[in-house]
Design an enzyme around this catalytic site. Sequence first.
Site, short mmCIF file in Angstrom:
data_model
loop_
_atom_site.label_atom_id
_atom_site.label_comp_id
_atom_site.label_asym_id
_atom_site.label_seq_id
_atom_site.Cartn_x
_atom_site.Cartn_y
_atom_site.Cartn_z
N ARG B 33 0.87 -1.18 0.00
CA ARG B 33 0.00 0.00 0.00
C ARG B 33 0.90 1.23 0.00
O ARG B 33 2.10 1.10 -0.26
CB ARG B 33 -0.92 -0.04 1.22
CG ARG B 33 -1.93 -1.18 1.15
CD ARG B 33 -2.53 -1.48 2.49
NE ARG B 33 -3.31 -0.40 3.05
CZ ARG B 33 -4.64 -0.42 3.21
NH1 ARG B 33 -5.32 -1.47 2.82
NH2 ARG B 33 -5.27 0.57 3.78
N ALA B 36 4.22 1.11 2.11
CA ALA B 36 5.16 0.11 1.60
C ALA B 36 5.81 0.58 0.30
O ALA B 36 6.99 0.33 0.06
CB ALA B 36 4.44 -1.21 1.38
N HIS B 37 5.06 1.28 -0.54
CA HIS B 37 5.65 1.85 -1.77
C HIS B 37 6.81 2.78 -1.40
O HIS B 37 7.88 2.71 -1.98
CB HIS B 37 4.60 2.63 -2.56
CG HIS B 37 3.77 1.79 -3.49
ND1 HIS B 37 2.84 0.89 -3.04
CD2 HIS B 37 3.75 1.72 -4.84
CE1 HIS B 37 2.28 0.31 -4.09
NE2 HIS B 37 2.81 0.79 -5.20
N LYS B 38 6.55 3.65 -0.42
CA LYS B 38 7.57 4.62 0.00
C LYS B 38 8.81 3.91 0.51
O LYS B 38 9.93 4.23 0.14
CB LYS B 38 7.02 5.53 1.11
CG LYS B 38 6.13 6.63 0.60
CD LYS B 38 5.75 7.56 1.75
CE LYS B 38 4.37 8.16 1.49
NZ LYS B 38 3.71 8.60 2.71
N GLU B 85 3.31 5.18 -8.02
CA GLU B 85 3.33 4.00 -8.87
C GLU B 85 4.21 4.11 -10.12
O GLU B 85 4.92 3.15 -10.45
CB GLU B 85 1.90 3.61 -9.26
CG GLU B 85 1.71 2.13 -9.52
CD GLU B 85 1.85 1.28 -8.27
OE1 GLU B 85 2.99 1.03 -7.84
OE2 GLU B 85 0.81 0.89 -7.72
#
Lengths: 288, 195
Positions: B33, B36-38, B85
């Site tokens: 989410r 976690a992307h960061k 993204e």
Amino acid sequence: MKEKLVGRLVEALREAATVLPVDVVRALEAARDKEVGPARVQLEAILENVCLAKDNGVPICQDTGTQTFFVRVGTAFPYLEELRTAIPEAVRRATQEVPLRPNTVHPFTKKNPGDNTGRFIPYVTWELVPGDSAEIHLLPKGGGSENCCKLTMLTPAVGIPGVKEVVVEHIANCRGLPCPPTVVGVGVGGGADLSLKLGKLALLRPVGERHPEPEVAALEAELEEMINSLGIGPMGLGGKTTVLAVHVEYAHRHPASLPLGIVVQCWADRRAHVVISPKGEITLTGDA
Amino acid sequence: MERVFETPIAEERIRKLEAGDVIYVSGIIFTARDEAHKVLLERGEPFPLEGLALFHCGPVVRKRGEAWEVIAAGPTTSMRMESLEPRFLRKFKPRVIIGKGGMGAGTLKALVEVGAVYCHFTGGAGALAARAIKGVREVHYLEELGIPEAIWVFEVERFGPLVVAMDSHGRSLYAEVGAVVQKNLEKIRARTKEG
């Protein structure tokens, strides 16, 4: 009596999280039969998911929502204190036992107590009615669809045509976000807070049942037809079914105001119903 | 056309997919989410992500002894990850993104560049998703991010149905449906004005 109440309310919370009401399942099946392509794929997946959740006793959706109780209690009901204290206790136990996702967060500290309770939550509304029994509607509601609710204070001069325009435009703007096909509750009149509450109360009526007053029932049918002609479709991937139903409720309004509350409920229109008799017998929808 | 894609998935296979196709994924999918992307963009991948499927999901899980059990795992709203993204896709090259609600122009451009697709998994179908998850292989940053935001690595079998909603040729079902809805709304407005 309190222990018995807690136990039965935990069962009702489990039922609401894991078993979709039969009226909603029927409406989803009818929608599937009308659709083709990606829209049909979505509805088939939804119906398969509903069966799996029921058979395995697991939550239909990972967002098990905020637990909301609408209580209609007779003025001569003998277990008022037991019921008042049993509700939050049942929510705590159901969070562990079902399990429900711990969804309550403190808005300032972001702390999550981990049991789905908190300040004013679970949200309980009490309505006093004549008699000696009590009736409870449970409505666990997910965040995605709740984020699509809206209050508009209209100018009374726009009248019901103005109401229609705002409702259709709002649902058009929501696209796939509230997980369509949705059930939309529309509250007209009352005041700012009451119109939204009426919208939520409208969701308690089974899908497929019209408002008893013909003018209101006609508005429901017209709104359904308009919204379903938008082409949003299941999950916003295009199709004929954007809403399973539109339910309208109303209250008398101030001459200067026309409040409009729009409440959107995802396809997982989860509900449970509990009746408590003055002798202490507790009946659940699922008992039948 | 209905096809099963085994991870790691090669770019050539993804390029053959078109918006509207229905696929299933078998092999490895990992959740991420916004948080976690960061973390992954800052600290790098904990294992090779190329060719895997990225799932926008915060699951309901329960620990049974030493093993994790996935109880419900439907998709979350993908648009929250839109600002991260495109960079994520270019850096790690997952071939399939699984989520709900669709993503924006930035992601669509990156899908075309990288050779990846965005697939819609039915929102709310948490039990159906959990059935296809055969086990939890690893979990990363659980302490730091908490259960919903952690990076869960699932072994899956026929995970789906997944509708290819944004393909690697620049087509987006969401953009197409959006244009249709706008046109239909104009028609309804004209009708209510006449009435």
